[in-house]
Write an enzyme that holds these catalytic residues in place. Structure first.
Site, PDB file in Angstrom:
ATOM      1  N   ILE A  72      20.765 -70.206 -13.021  1.00 20.35           N
ATOM      2  CA  ILE A  72      20.821 -69.666 -14.390  1.00 20.35           C
ATOM      3  C   ILE A  72      22.132 -68.912 -14.600  1.00 20.35           C
ATOM      4  CG2 ILE A  72      19.682 -68.155 -16.068  1.00 20.35           C
ATOM      5  CD1 ILE A  72      17.040 -68.662 -14.481  1.00 20.35           C
ATOM      6  N   SER A  95      14.938 -66.121  -5.302  1.00 17.64           N
ATOM      7  CA  SER A  95      14.193 -66.593  -6.469  1.00 17.64           C
ATOM      8  C   SER A  95      13.085 -67.613  -6.180  1.00 17.64           C
ATOM      9  CB  SER A  95      15.178 -67.206  -7.474  1.00 17.64           C
ATOM     10  OG  SER A  95      15.731 -68.406  -6.945  1.00 17.64           O
ATOM     11  N   THR A 139      16.910 -57.783  -1.376  1.00 17.08           N
ATOM     12  CA  THR A 139      17.787 -58.132  -2.504  1.00 17.08           C
ATOM     13  C   THR A 139      17.182 -57.720  -3.842  1.00 17.08           C
ATOM     14  OG1 THR A 139      19.012 -59.901  -1.444  1.00 17.08           O
ATOM     15  CG2 THR A 139      18.677 -60.115  -3.809  1.00 17.08           C
ATOM     16  N   THR A 191      11.234 -62.327 -14.707  1.00 17.94           N
ATOM     17  CA  THR A 191      10.418 -63.534 -14.763  1.00 17.94           C
ATOM     18  C   THR A 191       9.039 -63.251 -15.346  1.00 17.94           C
ATOM     19  OG1 THR A 191       9.246 -65.094 -13.325  1.00 17.94           O
ATOM     20  CG2 THR A 191       9.846 -63.016 -12.331  1.00 17.94           C
ATOM     21  N   ASP A 192       8.397 -64.294 -15.880  1.00 13.90           N
ATOM     22  CA  ASP A 192       7.017 -64.141 -16.370  1.00 13.90           C
ATOM     23  C   ASP A 192       6.027 -64.005 -15.216  1.00 13.90           C
ATOM     24  OD1 ASP A 192       7.053 -66.761 -15.402  1.00 13.90           O
ATOM     25  OD2 ASP A 192       6.197 -67.659 -17.213  1.00 13.90           O
ATOM     26  N   GLU A 193       6.487 -64.301 -13.975  1.00 18.50           N
ATOM     27  CA  GLU A 193       5.545 -64.309 -12.841  1.00 18.50           C
ATOM     28  C   GLU A 193       5.013 -62.912 -12.525  1.00 18.50           C
ATOM     29  OE1 GLU A 193       6.580 -66.980  -9.676  1.00 18.50           O
ATOM     30  OE2 GLU A 193       7.825 -68.184 -10.995  1.00 18.50           O
ATOM     31  N   TYR A 201       7.545 -62.852  -4.023  1.00 14.58           N
ATOM     32  CA  TYR A 201       8.627 -62.963  -5.022  1.00 14.58           C
ATOM     33  C   TYR A 201       8.285 -62.163  -6.273  1.00 14.58           C
ATOM     34  CZ  TYR A 201      11.216 -64.922  -8.991  1.00 14.58           C
ATOM     35  OH  TYR A 201      11.964 -65.069 -10.147  1.00 14.58           O
ATOM     36  N   LYS A 258      10.016 -58.783  -7.931  1.00 10.65           N
ATOM     37  CA  LYS A 258      10.601 -58.739  -9.281  1.00 10.65           C
ATOM     38  C   LYS A 258       9.887 -57.651 -10.106  1.00 10.65           C
ATOM     39  CE  LYS A 258      13.378 -60.977 -10.961  1.00 10.65           C
ATOM     40  NZ  LYS A 258      14.880 -60.907 -11.000  1.00 10.65           N
ATOM     41  N   ASN A 287      12.545 -72.170 -15.692  1.00 11.01           N
ATOM     42  CA  ASN A 287      13.713 -72.889 -16.207  1.00 11.01           C
ATOM     43  C   ASN A 287      13.867 -74.220 -15.504  1.00 11.01           C
ATOM     44  OD1 ASN A 287      16.281 -70.526 -17.151  1.00 11.01           O
ATOM     45  ND2 ASN A 287      14.098 -70.217 -17.201  1.00 11.01           N
ATOM     46  N   LYS A 304      13.063 -76.149  -5.964  1.00 11.10           N
ATOM     47  CA  LYS A 304      12.095 -75.929  -7.039  1.00 11.10           C
ATOM     48  C   LYS A 304      11.566 -77.278  -7.498  1.00 11.10           C
ATOM     49  CE  LYS A 304      13.416 -71.571  -6.989  1.00 11.10           C
ATOM     50  NZ  LYS A 304      14.567 -71.037  -7.649  1.00 11.10           N
ATOM     51  N   ASN A 314       1.311 -79.559 -13.659  1.00  7.82           N
ATOM     52  CA  ASN A 314       2.296 -80.133 -12.733  1.00  7.82           C
ATOM     53  C   ASN A 314       2.178 -81.646 -12.628  1.00  7.82           C
ATOM     54  OD1 ASN A 314       3.277 -77.596 -12.183  1.00  7.82           O
ATOM     55  ND2 ASN A 314       2.134 -77.343 -10.275  1.00  7.82           N
TER      56      ASN A 314
END
Ligand code: NAD
Ligand code: TYD
Length: 350
Positions: A14, A87, A102, A132-134, A157, A161, A187, A196, A256
């Protein structure tokens, strides 16, 4: 508005699209790309703009506070757009501490450095944290994440975040640091590292390798074309209200397995292979632990307050993305050599 902007993680997926957009759209800005060039960072992503007069690259780790001080001292940024992160959810399950270092400590280092350099005068300054939406956890069959949804992360992860988001808000509330945040859905697009789902499966279809679908394949994600995310970041950076959070999403939910079948169909056509060739590669594999069932973003705040909406349909974006990977085989060959092979073996066996 800030004119000297430090963008972290600019050599990643990104970040490279954000750097390109800002370098080309704002010739009077100075864009500093700070990136440690981990396995996910790749300067090949920025070949077309690397000689631009308003662009500078600084190889540095956000864990290195001496380097951060030097870079702030040298360039005197008045804006920060922070994207540098570990990520990938599957890697966070293999090595959670890398994500704490990180994503949490690195973010706090950056907040401290900005605060230190800006403390006498926050006017005209902006610290933009890209998230992120996560962090919101998992949805059932219905409903959407809004900016006020309670944080409920499930993977190392998303937990890292979430922690970084809390620190960013805490620096606003405690020290008055002028922050803004956004939380975006999944994304996809050119330059996406093939770990990904979409780029991994594009690469495996090209090379005829199995397509490892986790669990029952009925997990749902909301997909946004990366250039639309970069445009949203431009909008929030320039027009978002200090202290606010904006959810960014594609209004584009896919299970998915449906997405994988669409990808297979498009790639059979583009590769001139008989219909059904790609689908034969689909292989159901063991589920990801803690796998979030469904993500879906309510992006009405950024739409109504700042006028942003996605510009590319999923079919257009996916087609552009596949074309990019087919036209950039060298990029793909470079990134899937070396450490990628070790990761692939550890994650998928074989
Ligand atoms: P990426 O993994 O492709 O790129 C991350 C970049 O950060 C790389 O260039 C890497 O070298 C750099 N980096 C990693 N650790 C670093 C460190 N310690 N110091 C300096 N640089 C470091 O990630 P991405 O997919 O481009 O995501 C960018 C940001 O957007 C992340 O903060 C991520 O959480 C967020 N985000 C991603 C998505 C998505 O779908 N990819 C969606 C929403 C939000
Ligand atoms: P991913 O691209 O890793 O993004 P995230 O976990 O951050 O949403 O995965 C997207 C979806 O695809 C997620 O439900 C996990 C699934 N998935 C697979 O089924 N197989 C794979 O090999 C990968 C990488 C992901």
């Amino acid at each position: 508005m800030p004119k000297v902007i430090l963008i972290t993680g600019g050599a990643g997926f990104i970040g490279s699209h954000v750097i390109r957009l800002f370098v080309n759209k704002y010739p009077d800005y100075r864009i500093i790309n700070l990136d440690a060039l981990t396995y996910a960072g790749n300067l090949e992503n920025l070949r077309d703009i690397e000689k631009a007069p308003n662009y500078v690259f600084e190889k540095a780790d956000i864990l290195d506070t001496t380097a951060l001080n030097r870079i702030f001292e040298t360039h005197q940024p008045d804006g920060v757009i922070h994207l540098a992160a570990e990520s990938h959810v599957d890697r966070s399950i293999l090595s959670p501490l890398d994500f704490v270092y990180t994503n949490v400590i690195g973010t706090v280092n950056l907040l401290n450095t900005a605060r230190e350099f800006w403390k006498n005068d926050f006017s005209g300054k902006r610290f933009y944290h890209v998230s992120t939406d996560e962090v919101y956890g998992a949805l059932g069959e219905s409903g959407f994440f809004t900016e006020t949804t309670r944080y409920d992360p499930h993977s190392p992860y998303s937990a890292s975040k979430a922690a970084s988001d809390h620190f960013v808000r805490a620096y606003h509330d405690t020290y008055g640091l002028p922050v803004v945040l956004s939380n975006c859905s999944n994304n996809y697009g050119p330059n996406h590292f093939p770990e990904k789902l979409i780029p991994l499966f594009i690469n495996n279809i090209i090379t005829g390798k199995p397509l490892p679908v986790y669990g029952d394949g009925l997990y749902t994600r909301d997909w946004l074309f990366v250039k639309d995310h970069a445009a949203a970041i431009d909008t929030v950076f320039h027009n978002g209200k200090t202290g606010e959070t904006y959810n960014i999403g594609g209004f584009n939910e896919w299970k998915n397995i449906d997405l994988v079948k669409l990808l297979c169909r498009l790639m059979d056509e583009k590769l001139g292979r008989p219909a059904g060739t790609g689908e034969k590669l689909i292989t159901y594999v063991k589920d990801r632990p803690g796998h979030d069932r469904r993500y879906a973003i309510d992006a009405s705040k950024i739409n109504q307050e700042l006028g942003w909406k996605p510009s590319v349909t999923f079919e257009e974006g996916l087609s552009l993305t596949i074309d990019w990977y087919m036209d950039n085989k060298e990029w793909l060959e470079h990134v899937v050599s070396g450490s990628y092979l070790e990761y692939y073996k550890q994650q998928y066996g074989g």
